[in-house]
Design a protein around this motif. Structure first.
Motif, mmCIF file in Angstrom:
data_model
loop_
_atom_site.group_PDB
_atom_site.id
_atom_site.type_symbol
_atom_site.label_atom_id
_atom_site.label_comp_id
_atom_site.label_asym_id
_atom_site.label_seq_id
_atom_site.Cartn_x
_atom_site.Cartn_y
_atom_site.Cartn_z
ATOM 1 N N ARG A 1 -1.360 -6.367 -6.241
ATOM 2 C CA ARG A 1 -2.522 -6.115 -5.396
ATOM 3 C C ARG A 1 -3.668 -7.047 -5.731
ATOM 4 O O ARG A 1 -4.002 -7.250 -6.892
ATOM 5 N N ALA B 1 0.824 -1.214 0.000
ATOM 6 C CA ALA B 1 0.000 0.000 0.000
ATOM 7 C C ALA B 1 0.858 1.265 0.000
ATOM 8 O O ALA B 1 0.592 2.215 0.721
ATOM 9 N N ALA C 1 -4.766 -1.583 1.611
ATOM 10 C CA ALA C 1 -4.855 -0.615 0.519
ATOM 11 C C ALA C 1 -5.699 0.587 0.921
ATOM 12 O O ALA C 1 -6.785 0.453 1.474
ATOM 13 N N LEU D 1 0.803 -0.397 -5.753
ATOM 14 C CA LEU D 1 0.472 -1.618 -5.041
ATOM 15 C C LEU D 1 0.766 -2.833 -5.909
ATOM 16 O O LEU D 1 -0.132 -3.469 -6.441
#
Length: 256
Positions: free
Chosen positions: A250, A30, A238, A247
């Motif tokens: 992710r 993040a 996140a 990210l």
């Protein structure tokens, strides 16, 4: 002195496909190194001292410690510690010694009692976490306190058995209903009275002798032990305003 000690020196062999030769706790999650999330969670009043025990790729930990200090806002709560003045000390071991071995090498830097956390496991989001564990230590008279969660909160096999306020067994080789949450509170003199440079022998000895108390914190465990878990951590932490480009890997949250 209200001290937090963070172990952030492991080799992280299961994460080399993501971290390469770098330090596992410095992998971005993040938008910032995972270690930043750990520090943001755990370093709250009354904490007034932070010690980072680094080893593998320790230079990156040293550099980030300075960056983290600078980005903390000043405190307005009137307590004795201002965030602007709180600077972690980084102790870099010369060779891998194991988590308890790292504490032994840094013994001269340890307070009489300290909160111990892992740089690759996110602490629970609790105000005054240091005080919660401190109170358990002194209410029970234990040599150490281990935070535990039910096995269902982890992707690993349970390794802890408890009875009342006590851990009765700590053994990573035998299935158990609870798991080590990665948050511990220790008296420094326990290091002299119990052998072992790894978690198993040391905490196993404390449990066998009735000196290891437990603090239950039954919430999901966020950690970065494997690439899959790192991707899950990216999703869990996140910020919806953070660009996805920051990210890597992710995993999207399920649609509500």
């Amino acid at each position: 002195m209200s001290q937090v000690v963070v172990l952030c020196g492991g080799l992280g062999t299961r994460m080399t496909s993501v971290s390469g030769p770098g330090q596992k706790c410095m992998i971005p999650v993040a938008g910032i190194p995972f270690l930043g999330h750990v520090l943001d969670r755990v370093v709250n009043p009354p904490v007034d001292d932070v010690l980072l025990l680094a080893g593998h790729a320790g230079q990156s930990v040293q550099e980030f410690a300075e960056t983290w200090c600078r980005r903390r806002p000043p405190s307005n709560h009137g307590r004795r510690t201002s965030w602007a003045a709180l600077r972690p000390t980084v102790f870099v071991e010369s060779a891998p010694a194991g988590p308890i071995g790292a504490l032994r090498k840094a013994i001269d830097h340890l307070a009489d009692e300290f909160l111990l956390v892992l740089g690759d496991v996110l602490p629970p989001e609790r105000a005054e976490l240091w005080l919660h564990l401190f109170r358990v230590l002194h209410e029970t008279g234990a040599a150490a306190v281990m935070s535990v969660a039910t096995e269902a909160r982890s992707r690993d096999q349970g390794n802890v058995s408890i009875q009342g306020p006590w851990v009765t067994r700590y053994d990573k080789t035998v299935a158990a209903p609870y798991i080590d949450r990665g948050i511990r509170f220790l008296r420094r003199d326990a290091l002299a009275r119990h052998a072992g440079d790894l978690d198993g022998p040391f905490f196993g000895s404390l449990a066998e002798r009735g000196e290891l108390a437990q603090w239950s914190c039954d919430e999901p465990i966020v950690e970065i032990g494997t690439p899959e878990r790192w991707r899950a951590a990216c999703a869990a932490l996140a910020d919806p305003l953070t660009p996805q480009a920051l990210l890597p890997g992710r995993v999207e949250r399920p649609s509500q």
